[in-house]
Write an enzyme that holds these catalytic residues in place. Structure first.
Site, PDB file in Angstrom:
ATOM      1  N   ASN A 153       0.774  -1.136  -0.002  1.00 38.22           N
ATOM      2  CA  ASN A 153       0.196  -0.170   0.083  1.00 38.22           C
ATOM      3  C   ASN A 153       0.753   1.320  -0.151  1.00 38.22           C
ATOM      4  OD1 ASN A 153       0.835  -0.655   2.540  1.00 38.22           O
ATOM      5  ND2 ASN A 153      -0.902   0.102   3.651  1.00 38.22           N
ATOM      6  N   GLU A 250       4.703  -4.782  12.039  1.00 43.24           N
ATOM      7  CA  GLU A 250       3.587  -3.718  11.474  1.00 43.24           C
ATOM      8  C   GLU A 250       2.651  -4.203  10.728  1.00 43.24           C
ATOM      9  OE1 GLU A 250       3.488  -0.701  12.747  1.00 43.24           O
ATOM     10  OE2 GLU A 250       5.520  -0.301  13.338  1.00 43.24           O
ATOM     11  N   GLU A 461       7.556   2.282  14.351  1.00 46.04           N
ATOM     12  CA  GLU A 461       8.315   2.889  13.425  1.00 46.04           C
ATOM     13  C   GLU A 461       8.202   4.451  13.800  1.00 46.04           C
ATOM     14  OE1 GLU A 461       6.829   0.765   9.826  1.00 46.04           O
ATOM     15  OE2 GLU A 461       8.749   0.001   9.902  1.00 46.04           O
TER      16      GLU A 461
END
Ligand code: NAD
Length: 487
Positions: A153, A250, A461
């Protein structure tokens, strides 16, 4: 339209091909055209990439953080100078409209290089620990060769969000983009090299779910950072655990966005639309369960329908287009199957649910879709759809909505819209998520830690917190007097 790179992989500062690897096509989602043909990495390519990273890492780690940061900041400058070219490539890779990629993709990647390039000189310091004569100090040291595995994405952003903290901390990175979006990361590697990054420190190899394990299981890899689904996360974390590698996960979500009666209605609707339709709904942190308090439900739904039906769908290369196609036919089919399930389980289809008019039939387009009267048990309220499908649920009380919002295995994000300041804080305190917003949704600036809890993953992150996940501490005890030994 063609976007053929010179070769499939970028290793040791140059493009490398190995046609023995399985061939696969890169497809432009807006038209279905093949824009590049690449080859997945063979075990020999994986070994070559990791060996080159291993060779380069020691000398890189010995440089001062300031010198490393200078290179990253130069890469950020090049990315900004080439923002249009990189954004067009990102649009070809993903099908996301240029209106988005030009402001959100290479620019957020450049932000990561700029941020980590700038802060490193101060953020990598250790501590001095006084011990009454003797003392100790800590050093923050790199892990070695780190592997990054990306989702489709945000291909360029993910390549940079993993690369920037890894590199500034003195590691080398081998990055594998998603097989759906193989192009952007190669450009990031090229730019880093052009900015002065010594060869071998940022290698890109191609491949799919069969290639990933070759990286994760490699004995010379110290850490794996994955952006992907929960299912993949379980496999990758499991494989990494068997050789005790560091991991950052993630993963996916089914995040709640709670709108109280006293919220600014237009702002809340705008937040819900951004948090469901941006990037054609392919955003991990999307607030896909929109809980609306009963007092404003009717008004909320009628304005939401009106605004959703005005969204401009079409050619992603046209500046006015607000919604492009989905990344692939497989993802589109998956989303349509969820829409059918929503209807079958009794949710009210408020708008959308089909293929838009006036778009290429070869493209993987879908209308932005809103379901109302969704209940907690429905499949569309429980599973991550990863498409432009918003579920609106209603609620009465604060306690009730918090319990329902938390009633999921996921814990990536959450949002609340209210004009009551104390309620906003009370609610975010009780929501189980790693990344939360008050009166906005989905903003993820590099200064702020980003990541999930529960089944949405661990590690962070962005921000200084990311450096903890790419370094480990060495403690050194220093004696200031002779050893007192009883022997
Ligand atoms: P995916 O899990 O199918 O694939 C992710 C990556 O993992 C790909 O590069 C794939 O080739 C690789 N992979 C698959 N199986 C592997 C294995 N066994 N070993 C090693 N690598 C393997 O995910 P996707 O469909 O590309 O992306 C969508 C998912 O990613 C969604 O669930 C979304 O929520 C999540 N996502 C999370 C974040 C976040 O920051 N939390 C960001 C973007 C996307």
């Amino acid at each position: 339209m063609k976007a053929q790179p010179p070769a499939s992989h970028f290793i040791d500062g140059e493009y490398v091909e190995d046609i023995a690897g399985a061939a696969f096509d890169s497809i432009y989602p807006a038209t279905g055209e093949v824009i590049a043909r690449l080859h997945a990495a063979t075990p020999a390519i994986v070994d070559k990439a990791i060996a080159s990273a291993k060779r380069a890492q020691g000398q890189w780690a010995a440089m001062s953080p300031t010198a490393r940061g200078r290179i990253l900041k130069r890469a950020a400058d090049i990315m900004r100078e080439r923002n249009r070219e990189l954004s067009e490539l990102e649009t070809l890779d993903t099908g996301k409209p240029i209106q988005e990629t030009i402001v959100a993709d290479p620019t957020s990647g450049a932000d990561a290089f700029e941020f980590f390039g700038g802060v490193a000189a101060a953020a990598l310091n250790g501590d001095y620990i006084p011990l009454g004569g003797d003392f100790a100090f800590t050093k923050r040291v790199p892990l070695g060769v780190c592997v990054g595995i990306g989702a489709w994405n945000y291909p360029q952003q993910i390549a940079c969000w993993k690369g920037a903290p890894a590199l500034i901390a003195g590691n080398a990175m081998v990055f594998k983009p998603s097989e759906n979006t193989p192009l952007g990361a190669l450009k990031i590697a090229e730019i880093l090299f052009e900015a002065g990054l010594p060869k071998g420190l940022y290698n890109v190899i191609q491949g799919d779910r069969t290639t990933g394990p070759l990286l994760v299981n490699h004995k010379d890899v110290a850490k794996v950072s994955l952006t992907g689904s929960v299912e993949t996360g379980r496999k990758v974390a499991g494989a990494a655990a068997s050789s005790l590698k560091h991991v950052t996960m993630e993963l996916g979500g089914k995040s709640p966005l709670i709108v109280f009666d006293d919220a600014d209605l237009e702002s809340a609707i705008g937040g819900a639309m951004l948090g469901n339709f941006y990037s054609t709904g392919q955003v991990c942190s999307n607030g896909t369960r929109v809980f609306v308090q009963k007092g404003i439900k009717d008004k909320f739904l009628s304005r939401l329908k009106e605004r959703t039906e005005k969204i401009i769908i079409g050619d992603p290369m046209v500046e006015e287009t607000q919604l492009g196609p989905m990344v692939s036919r497989a993802q589109l089919d998956k989303v349509f199957a969820y829409i059918e399930k929503g209807k079958a389980e009794g949710a009210t289809l408020l708008t959308g649910g089909g293929i838009p008019n006036d778009v290429s039939t070869e493209g993987t387009y879908i209308q932005p879709t809103v379901f109302a009267d969704v209940t907690d048990e429905m499949t569309i309220a429980r599973e991550e759809i990863f498409g432009p499908v918003m579920c609106v649920l209603d609620f009465d009380s604060e306690d009730d909505v918090i319990a329902r919002a938390n009633g999921t295995e996921f814990g990536l994000s959450a949002g609340v819209f209210t004009s009551d300041l104390t309620r906003a804080h009370r609610v975010v305190d009780r929501l189980e998520a790693g990344t939360l917003w008050i009166n906005t949704y989905n903003l993820a600036p590099v200064e702020v830690p980003f990541g999930g809890s529960k089944q949405s993953g661990f590690g962070r992150e962005n921000s200084l917190a990311a450096l903890n996940h790419y370094t480990e501490l060495k403690s050194v005890y220093v004696a200031m007097s002779p050893v007192q030994s009883p022997y």
